[in-house]
Design a protein around this motif. Sequence first.
Motif, PDB file in Angstrom:
ATOM      1  N   PHE A  67       0.840  -1.202   0.000  1.00 18.91           N
ATOM      2  CA  PHE A  67       0.000   0.000   0.000  1.00 18.91           C
ATOM      3  C   PHE A  67       0.874   1.251   0.000  1.00 18.91           C
ATOM      4  N   ALA A  68       1.985   1.199   0.756  1.00 20.24           N
ATOM      5  CA  ALA A  68       2.898   2.339   0.793  1.00 20.24           C
ATOM      6  C   ALA A  68       3.516   2.576  -0.584  1.00 20.24           C
ATOM      7  N   GLU A  69       3.897   1.475  -1.266  1.00 19.19           N
ATOM      8  CA  GLU A  69       4.476   1.590  -2.599  1.00 19.19           C
ATOM      9  C   GLU A  69       3.490   2.207  -3.588  1.00 19.19           C
ATOM     10  N   ALA A  70       2.192   1.954  -3.342  1.00 21.16           N
ATOM     11  CA  ALA A  70       1.161   2.502  -4.232  1.00 21.16           C
ATOM     12  C   ALA A  70       0.812   3.939  -3.879  1.00 21.16           C
ATOM     13  N   GLY A  71       1.404   4.464  -2.815  1.00 24.10           N
ATOM     14  CA  GLY A  71       1.173   5.842  -2.430  1.00 24.10           C
ATOM     15  C   GLY A  71      -0.166   6.083  -1.780  1.00 24.10           C
ATOM     16  N   ILE A  72      -0.712   5.060  -1.088  1.00 25.96           N
ATOM     17  CA  ILE A  72      -2.023   5.159  -0.450  1.00 25.96           C
ATOM     18  C   ILE A  72      -1.884   5.757   0.949  1.00 25.96           C
ATOM     19  N   ALA A  73      -2.780   6.681   1.297  1.00 29.69           N
ATOM     20  CA  ALA A  73      -2.746   7.320   2.609  1.00 29.69           C
ATOM     21  C   ALA A  73      -2.792   6.274   3.717  1.00 29.69           C
ATOM     22  N   ARG A  74      -2.063   6.508   4.790  1.00 27.72           N
ATOM     23  CA  ARG A  74      -1.905   5.517   5.845  1.00 27.72           C
ATOM     24  C   ARG A  74      -3.225   5.130   6.506  1.00 27.72           C
ATOM     25  N   GLN A  75      -4.177   6.074   6.610  1.00 24.22           N
ATOM     26  CA  GLN A  75      -5.428   5.735   7.286  1.00 24.22           C
ATOM     27  C   GLN A  75      -6.250   4.703   6.521  1.00 24.22           C
ATOM     28  N   LYS A  76      -5.871   4.466   5.253  1.00 20.99           N
ATOM     29  CA  LYS A  76      -6.584   3.476   4.451  1.00 20.99           C
ATOM     30  C   LYS A  76      -5.917   2.098   4.499  1.00 20.99           C
ATOM     31  N   TRP A  77      -4.778   2.001   5.142  1.00 22.01           N
ATOM     32  CA  TRP A  77      -4.088   0.716   5.180  1.00 22.01           C
ATOM     33  C   TRP A  77      -4.853  -0.273   6.061  1.00 22.01           C
ATOM     34  N   PRO A  78      -4.961  -1.520   5.647  1.00 22.94           N
ATOM     35  CA  PRO A  78      -5.589  -2.532   6.506  1.00 22.94           C
ATOM     36  C   PRO A  78      -4.861  -2.655   7.842  1.00 22.94           C
ATOM     37  N   GLU A  79      -5.648  -2.807   8.917  1.00 17.12           N
ATOM     38  CA  GLU A  79      -5.079  -2.945  10.259  1.00 17.12           C
ATOM     39  C   GLU A  79      -5.342  -4.318  10.857  1.00 17.12           C
ATOM     40  N   ARG A  80      -6.244  -5.073  10.269  1.00 15.46           N
ATOM     41  CA  ARG A  80      -6.490  -6.459  10.664  1.00 15.46           C
ATOM     42  C   ARG A  80      -6.661  -7.285   9.392  1.00 15.46           C
ATOM     43  N   LEU A  81      -6.089  -8.485   9.376  1.00 20.65           N
ATOM     44  CA  LEU A  81      -6.242  -9.403   8.247  1.00 20.65           C
ATOM     45  C   LEU A  81      -6.918 -10.677   8.713  1.00 20.65           C
ATOM     46  N   PHE A  82      -7.847 -11.167   7.900  1.00 24.97           N
ATOM     47  CA  PHE A  82      -8.547 -12.414   8.187  1.00 24.97           C
ATOM     48  C   PHE A  82      -8.597 -13.236   6.898  1.00 24.97           C
ATOM     49  N   GLU A  83      -8.533 -14.529   7.040  1.00 22.08           N
ATOM     50  CA  GLU A  83      -8.607 -15.422   5.880  1.00 22.08           C
ATOM     51  C   GLU A  83      -9.868 -16.275   5.965  1.00 22.08           C
ATOM     52  N   VAL A  84     -10.568 -16.435   4.839  1.00 23.21           N
ATOM     53  CA  VAL A  84     -11.754 -17.287   4.769  1.00 23.21           C
ATOM     54  C   VAL A  84     -11.680 -18.132   3.501  1.00 23.21           C
ATOM     55  N   GLU A  85     -12.315 -19.306   3.549  1.00 26.43           N
ATOM     56  CA  GLU A  85     -12.434 -20.116   2.344  1.00 26.43           C
ATOM     57  C   GLU A  85     -13.476 -19.513   1.406  1.00 26.43           C
ATOM     58  N   ASP A  86     -14.542 -18.951   1.990  1.00 31.20           N
ATOM     59  CA  ASP A  86     -15.544 -18.238   1.211  1.00 31.20           C
ATOM     60  C   ASP A  86     -16.340 -17.349   2.162  1.00 31.20           C
ATOM     61  N   TYR A  87     -17.178 -16.496   1.580  1.00 28.28           N
ATOM     62  CA  TYR A  87     -17.976 -15.558   2.358  1.00 28.28           C
ATOM     63  C   TYR A  87     -19.435 -15.996   2.356  1.00 28.28           C
ATOM     64  N   PRO A  88     -20.211 -15.550   3.323  1.00 24.50           N
ATOM     65  CA  PRO A  88     -21.666 -15.712   3.203  1.00 24.50           C
ATOM     66  C   PRO A  88     -22.151 -14.847   2.056  1.00 24.50           C
ATOM     67  N   ARG A  89     -22.954 -15.419   1.177  1.00 28.36           N
ATOM     68  CA  ARG A  89     -23.350 -14.711  -0.038  1.00 28.36           C
ATOM     69  C   ARG A  89     -24.863 -14.690  -0.216  1.00 28.36           C
ATOM     70  N   THR A  90     -25.294 -13.719  -1.015  1.00 32.97           N
ATOM     71  CA  THR A  90     -26.685 -13.661  -1.425  1.00 32.97           C
ATOM     72  C   THR A  90     -26.878 -14.572  -2.634  1.00 32.97           C
ATOM     73  N   ALA A  91     -28.134 -14.642  -3.101  1.00 31.70           N
ATOM     74  CA  ALA A  91     -28.432 -15.491  -4.260  1.00 31.70           C
ATOM     75  C   ALA A  91     -27.668 -15.062  -5.498  1.00 31.70           C
ATOM     76  N   SER A  92     -27.384 -13.771  -5.609  1.00 32.77           N
ATOM     77  CA  SER A  92     -26.691 -13.274  -6.802  1.00 32.77           C
ATOM     78  C   SER A  92     -25.175 -13.349  -6.683  1.00 32.77           C
ATOM     79  N   GLY A  93     -24.672 -13.920  -5.564  1.00 31.42           N
ATOM     80  CA  GLY A  93     -23.229 -14.033  -5.379  1.00 31.42           C
ATOM     81  C   GLY A  93     -22.615 -12.869  -4.641  1.00 31.42           C
TER      82      GLY A  93
END
Length: 511
Positions: free
Chosen positions: A470-496
């Motif tokens: 994110f720093a290399e892309a020049g993105i403001a620090r307040q937009k940087w992710p502060e927590r990371l989570f991994e999932v196999e998939d998300y809960p989804r609606t009928a349209s995905g």
Amino acid sequence: MRTVPEELRTEYENAGWWRRETLGDVLVRGLAAAPGAEFRVHSEVRPWSGSCAEVERTARRLAAGLRARGVGPGDAIAFQLPNWMEAAATFWASALLGAVVVPIVHFYGRKELTHILGTVRPAVFVTAESFGRMRFEPDVSAEVPIVGVVGADFDRLLATEPMAGTLSADPAGPALIAFTSGTTSAPKGVVHSHQTLSCEARQLAEQNELDRSAQLTATPVGHFIGMIGAFLLPVLHGKPIHLLDVWEPGRALALMRSDGLSVGGGPPYFVTSLLDHPDFGPDCLDHMRYVGLGGSAVPVAVTRRLTDLGLTAFRAYGSTEHPSITASRYTAPEHERLATDGRPMPGVEIRLAEDGEILSRGPDLCLGYTDDALTDRVFDADGWYRTGDIGVLRDDGCLTVTDRKADVIIRGGENVSALEVEELLAELPEVAEAVVVAVPDARLGEAVGAVLRLRPGHVLPSLAVVRERFAEAGIARQKWPERLFEVEDYPRTASGKVRKHLVRERIATSI
């Protein structure tokens, strides 16, 4: 329902966007032009093969059986079925009767189903005895006068002789109640007329006029766009209908090879899951030449990935309330197709409120909600619909949706666009899909949480690595992710579409 301003009604009628015909009229005309078109259900539990004419006969027998039981124009017919032949027969029978069809996604549970049936109070409910985790529970529909269960007693609803013709109905009157996917709360009932739905069907048919190949429909027909895409658009084109009742990328790829079927797009998840499957190969690209993406956020990383494979990708933007607001044609310049949500569809107008919210109106805009108070909040007297989306409108008329108002993360008083962060995360080589939500933070109030679905063979990158990129892309620090989570998939609606409120709830209880 809302009152459509008379000047708009006159404009839509004079332009031919609203016509004096019902969905039944549209359907009968299309079926008569190609009665021998193939109709197949690719299913492990309820396969079916025949012609559209055979399905029409079943629909007409169902219409005759329901008419004999007193069902007619204006009555509500609800169905909760997988992508089976009986779903088409029920929708077509509703159209022939001039009734109001109420599709319900097959994986909605007891709570959602009770809410929908209690709101609509249909005259008829057609469902399945069982499918996957779904089970017919008679007490839920005990107040519905006529219930038919596929796999048990559905055939008793069919008359011996089919109904001829169609029953007369008001083209400006309700034809469908589509319940939203419930990404934030209980599903909302969105009311469309024969005119708004017919206009939408023609819009979509013209948008996809180039690709006349046989399409495989795997999006649930209990979602109204899935229903229109499966059971009305092919009829307008005179094309065969192929249904898959469970989304399995491997099965879809096999059908592309064995039956020459195409997958023309939809929400990005359905497309990327094909590309990421181990059975995907260069030969599959011949069946995915034109890929229209919409129904949820479309990262530029996805459209560029498709382009790099030699495919023509283009984007569209809409909602249950206003299905086709903007879109790019397949012939549009690449920068428009890949990085924007396109231009307003014929007859559609858009403008931005002071806070950037997108307002729209047009001939395919719904009549309102089953909840009058909600209708009053969302629509104004001039016919404008408050979408709840934030966007940027370029000088050339192209719109880019930048966020949902509800998806703005307020981090220490600073607004952070979840969509912007998702776009950046989707460019990482490890990431197949990214969802960004607010996570509780004792110091800042809210922090940026990134929930990632990874590509096969990759591991979750460290927070330090993500922040470095994110720093290399020049993105403001307040937009940087502060927590990371991994999932196999998300809960989804009928349209995905990802059900972000459920992601937020799960994240909140995991920290």
